[in-house]
Structure formats: C-alpha cells, structure tokens
Design a protein around this motif. Structure first.
Motif, short mmCIF file in Angstrom:
data_model
loop_
_atom_site.label_atom_id
_atom_site.label_comp_id
_atom_site.label_asym_id
_atom_site.label_seq_id
_atom_site.Cartn_x
_atom_site.Cartn_y
_atom_site.Cartn_z
N VAL A 88 33.73 35.42 42.19
CA VAL A 88 32.59 35.35 43.12
C VAL A 88 32.65 36.54 44.07
CG1 VAL A 88 31.58 34.04 45.04
CG2 VAL A 88 32.38 32.85 42.99
N THR A 89 31.53 37.25 44.22
CA THR A 89 31.47 38.43 45.07
C THR A 89 31.08 38.05 46.49
OG1 THR A 89 30.86 39.83 43.19
CG2 THR A 89 30.41 40.69 45.39
N LEU A 90 31.79 38.61 47.47
CA LEU A 90 31.52 38.32 48.88
C LEU A 90 30.74 39.46 49.51
CD1 LEU A 90 35.00 36.91 49.97
CD2 LEU A 90 33.01 35.66 49.12
N LYS A 91 30.09 39.15 50.62
CA LYS A 91 29.35 40.16 51.38
C LYS A 91 29.64 39.98 52.86
CE LYS A 91 25.15 37.34 51.64
NZ LYS A 91 25.81 36.14 51.13
N LYS B 272 36.59 57.23 47.50
CA LYS B 272 37.13 56.97 46.17
C LYS B 272 36.46 55.77 45.50
CE LYS B 272 41.68 58.97 47.10
NZ LYS B 272 43.15 58.73 47.07
N GLY B 273 35.40 55.26 46.12
CA GLY B 273 34.66 54.17 45.50
C GLY B 273 35.24 52.79 45.73
N LYS B 274 36.21 52.72 46.62
CA LYS B 274 36.76 51.40 46.96
C LYS B 274 36.06 50.85 48.20
CE LYS B 274 41.28 51.98 44.82
NZ LYS B 274 42.76 51.81 44.98
N ALA C 121 39.59 47.25 45.50
CA ALA C 121 38.77 47.84 44.44
C ALA C 121 37.50 47.05 44.20
CB ALA C 121 39.58 47.93 43.15
N SER C 122 37.48 45.77 44.64
CA SER C 122 36.29 44.94 44.45
C SER C 122 36.11 44.03 45.66
CB SER C 122 36.42 44.10 43.17
OG SER C 122 37.28 43.00 43.40
N LEU C 123 34.96 43.35 45.69
CA LEU C 123 34.67 42.41 46.77
C LEU C 123 34.80 40.97 46.28
CD1 LEU C 123 31.55 44.21 48.33
CD2 LEU C 123 33.92 44.23 49.17
N ARG C 124 35.60 40.78 45.24
CA ARG C 124 35.82 39.42 44.71
C ARG C 124 36.52 38.55 45.74
NH1 ARG C 124 37.41 39.21 38.63
NH2 ARG C 124 39.10 37.99 39.52
#
Length: 300
Positions: A263-266, A289-291, A223-226
C-alpha cells in the motif's frame, strides 16, 4: 487559592469524560453531508458495511456500529428529526461518514468538543431539520484543593462512575465533556474525588484546556512510499516484523486496516500499529537520485 491549586494539578489530566445522550451541545469540528440516495440506499449501505467487515476493511463490531448509525439516519430522515450517536472511535466515524455520504436527504455532523478531538458524536437528520449544528457536548470543570491529596485519572473516573454514569458513557479528566442533559446531575451529585471535596461547574467549550498531541519528528530516505518501508522506519522495527503485523490485521492507514505490504502512502496519512501507537507521514521530497526523503511524525 484552592481553585488555582486544583487547576495546576488537574490541567495535565486532559483525557476527557464523554457521556452521550439523545440531545446535546457544540460548534467544533464537523463534516456536513447532504448528497446521495435514500431509504433503500440505506439498506444497500448497511449491506456494504457488513461486506467491508467480511473483506477486512473494518472489523465486525465497527460494521455493526455503522449499520446502527445508518438505521438511525433512516429514522431521522423519515421523521424529519435529528438523532445523535454515542461518542465514537475514529475508524467508526470514518466508515459511518463515508456510508452516509452515499445517501440523499441526510445531513451528518461529527463533533467532539474541541478541534483535535478524535472521539466524536455524529448527529444525523433531514437537512430541513438540521439547519445549524446541534448542541451535543457540554464542558464541566472539576476543581478542589489537590495540593495535599493529588488525584490520578483513575480517581476522577471513579468519582464520576460513582454518580451512576456507566463506563461506556465516558472517559476521565479534570475537565470533562458530557451531554448537556447530564450537566445539572453531575453538578449536584459529584462532591468528592478521592478524599478531596470538589465543586463542579459548567464552562464554555472555548475554555477547555486541551493539550496538542506530543510528537517527535524524524526523516528517512526510502526507495518507495510503501507502508512497510515507511512504517518500519517510523516505528523502528524490521520490515519482516511489520509484514507479520499487517498479516495479523494490526496495521491501519487512516483508521482502515491494510491487508498488503505494498500500500502506497502519501503526505498526511496516519499509520497506526496496535500496541505501538501512531505515525503521521509529513513532507515528502523526491531526491536527485529518485528516492523519497520523508518526514515521519511519531505520536508520543
């Protein structure tokens, strides 16, 4: 025949000896920097390195190493000369290059001997004195008939240390990277690895037989890139466990310790966890679905 047998046995021993010295050889990966401010700025940058250690972005030993490199850069600029560091670890290379980036009248080049080298030497100097990449690395091949007497990494390391080179100056391998000024010494001194008589010859850097890192890819949908989400999936541990590792300072992103779970990763980021290895964030695709469907590349 003996040389061929040695090559077959020695070629998997890719971890390379690296021995630093004031001047040396190479043309592999580098980073050129010539912008910022100078002399008093070096003191400011050194203070910033110490402050970074206090805040936890780098450890105290790394901060001290960066400060020493900045001192070296100042001397190089004042003397219009070029100086070279020992082989450095990736976190120190990153912090040092970022610090030097803020300085004027300083050019910095990081070189490791081959494209995927993680440990590199940094050369610093006034741009007028460093018009081309300095030669700071040379390659040697150690060959012998190991068919009946196979030798381990430790055997090669022990033989090299037996010539009088200290451990701080290198790692091991059947092909070794050293300062060019050590080439003649090792060629004339290194006679045996274990019980096997060997010959030591200089080879071009382009002849190095290094292995790309072995990796294994997987995918996860989050759900996130944390960092806690992606790293727990990549290392196959719980988020609770990963959170405790982050709190202990055992998790780094691009060689810098992370202090928060959020912290967000890329794509392209490298996550390393003490005792567990490294993970690269590959392609990231947003689902309907926005994930996030994320490729995780684990270094083996």
């Amino acid at each position: 025949m003996a040389a061929a047998a040695a090559l077959a046995l020695a070629s998997p021993l890719r971890r390379l000896l690296r021995a630093p010295h004031p001047r040396g050889a190479i043309s592999a990966p580098y980073y050129g920097i010539t912008r910022g401010r100078c002399s008093s700025a070096i003191a400011v940058a050194a203070a910033a390195a110490r402050n970074s250690a206090m805040k936890g972005s780098v450890d105290r030993n790394a901060a001290e190493e960066v400060r020493n490199i900045l001192d070296m850069a100042e001397r190089a600029s004042q003397l219009r000369d070029v100086f070279h560091t020992n082989f450095l670890t990736p976190p120190i290379i990153k912090e040092a290059m970022l610090a030097i980036e803020k300085l004027a009248d300083i050019k910095a080049v990081a070189q490791g001997g081959y494209p995927q080298a993680e440990r590199c030497r940094i050369s610093v100097g006034h741009p007028d004195s460093m018009t081309s990449n300095p030669d700071v690395v040379a390659a040697l091949s150690i060959s012998g008939n190991f068919r009946l007497e196979p030798c381990s990494h430790g055997d090669f390391l022990g033989a090299i240390l037996g010539t009088g080179i200290t451990r701080e100056k290198g790692e091991r391998g059947a092909q070794v990277l050293v300062d060019p000024e050590l080439v003649d010494y090792l060629i004339s001194t290194l006679e045996k690895v274990g019980k096997v008589g060997v010959s030591c010859t200089q080879i071009p850097l382009l002849a190095l037989e290094y292995e790309p890192p072995r990796t294994k890819s997987s995918k996860t949908v989050e759900a996130s890139l944390r960092v806690d989400a992606l790293a727990s999936a990549g290392f196959k541990i719980s988020r609770t466990k990963l959170a405790s590792l982050i709190s202990a300072g055992d998790v780094r992103v691009n060689w810098t310790p992370v202090l928060k779970n959020g912290v967000t990763l890329k794509s392209g980021d490298i996550v390393s966890v003490s005792g567990m290895g490294r993970l690269k964030i590959g392609e990231i695709v947003t689902t309907r679905k926005g994930k996030y469907a994320v490729e995780l590349i684990r270094y083996l």
